[in-house]
Design a protein around this motif. Sequence first.
Motif, PDB file in Angstrom:
ATOM      1  N   ALA A 107       0.821  -1.212   0.000  1.00  0.00           N
ATOM      2  CA  ALA A 107       0.000   0.000   0.000  1.00  0.00           C
ATOM      3  C   ALA A 107       0.854   1.259   0.000  1.00  0.00           C
ATOM      4  N   THR A 108       1.918   1.278   0.785  1.00  0.00           N
ATOM      5  CA  THR A 108       2.787   2.453   0.845  1.00  0.00           C
ATOM      6  C   THR A 108       3.540   2.653  -0.466  1.00  0.00           C
ATOM      7  N   PHE A 109       3.978   1.567  -1.067  1.00  0.00           N
ATOM      8  CA  PHE A 109       4.687   1.655  -2.342  1.00  0.00           C
ATOM      9  C   PHE A 109       3.774   2.203  -3.437  1.00  0.00           C
ATOM     10  N   ILE A 110       2.525   1.770  -3.448  1.00  0.00           N
ATOM     11  CA  ILE A 110       1.557   2.277  -4.428  1.00  0.00           C
ATOM     12  C   ILE A 110       1.306   3.764  -4.200  1.00  0.00           C
ATOM     13  N   ASP A 111       1.193   4.181  -2.936  1.00  0.00           N
ATOM     14  CA  ASP A 111       1.003   5.601  -2.637  1.00  0.00           C
ATOM     15  C   ASP A 111       2.161   6.442  -3.174  1.00  0.00           C
ATOM     16  N   SER A 112       3.384   5.950  -3.021  1.00  0.00           N
ATOM     17  CA  SER A 112       4.544   6.693  -3.509  1.00  0.00           C
ATOM     18  C   SER A 112       4.519   6.822  -5.031  1.00  0.00           C
ATOM     19  N   ILE A 113       4.138   5.750  -5.712  1.00  0.00           N
ATOM     20  CA  ILE A 113       4.052   5.802  -7.174  1.00  0.00           C
ATOM     21  C   ILE A 113       2.977   6.791  -7.604  1.00  0.00           C
TER      22      ILE A 113
END
Length: 265
Positions: A107-113
Amino acid sequence: MSGNDNDFVRMGLIERLATTLGNYASSNFGARFYSDDYLEGLVKIRLANDHKLSRIIVSVILATLGVTFFQQVSGNISLWGLSLPLPAYGVYLFCLYLASSLFVLTATFIDSIIIDRLLNRLGQRQGIYQFQLLTLSFGVSNLWSIAFTPTYFGPRSTWAHKFLHGLFAALLLSTSLALYAFPAIILLNKVLEKNWSELPIFAVFMLLMSSLLLLTTLVLGLAFLLRFRFNSALLPEPADPFIPENWKELGDPRAFDPLDDDEQG
């Protein structure tokens, strides 16, 4: 729907979100999206996500080591001459912790993208394809990735730069896949290792929650990797959306144009 190819487009969820931002940024209150407050907020969230990602990656590695450790060692462990008992079902707590860490990491990685994509969309509307350079005053985040990206304006990148970018991208992709694959294999192995009917309720609950979290992580990741079919909307996103009559009294941010504030200052 008529079945005409013009009735729909295919794009991913992140691309669709960036398109919506582009539509709003083209509207009558679009200057808000280029204000210092808005850009500073985006950069702060991006920096916070970077720190969060670092912590979660460490958590995933430690949780994976915890599961493998409990699989190999049972009973007591001797440290500095002391014999310490190991909880018989401690491994199932590590399984739940590992599954939770994988979900939060995704979830955090998707938010950064998403934040990077939104910044890029704002920049492309102004003809700037490295918009992060204009937000450096709010914080620095992964400048090395910008330097690695081939450039096509001004002094253009040669084949050497493009090759290095491709090679590094392949290495990062391989590392990312390993970061997901190894913990997931360890977790699945533990879930399928024993017959659940032979385990106490506590262990069954831990394994069930771990399985659900792992499945949710898989679905979440696939959802943002796939391209979906978006039908034409009956009502397009307006260039001049509805604004209540008492918008200034309500504190509606669209009532305050940052460009007007700069001129008055």
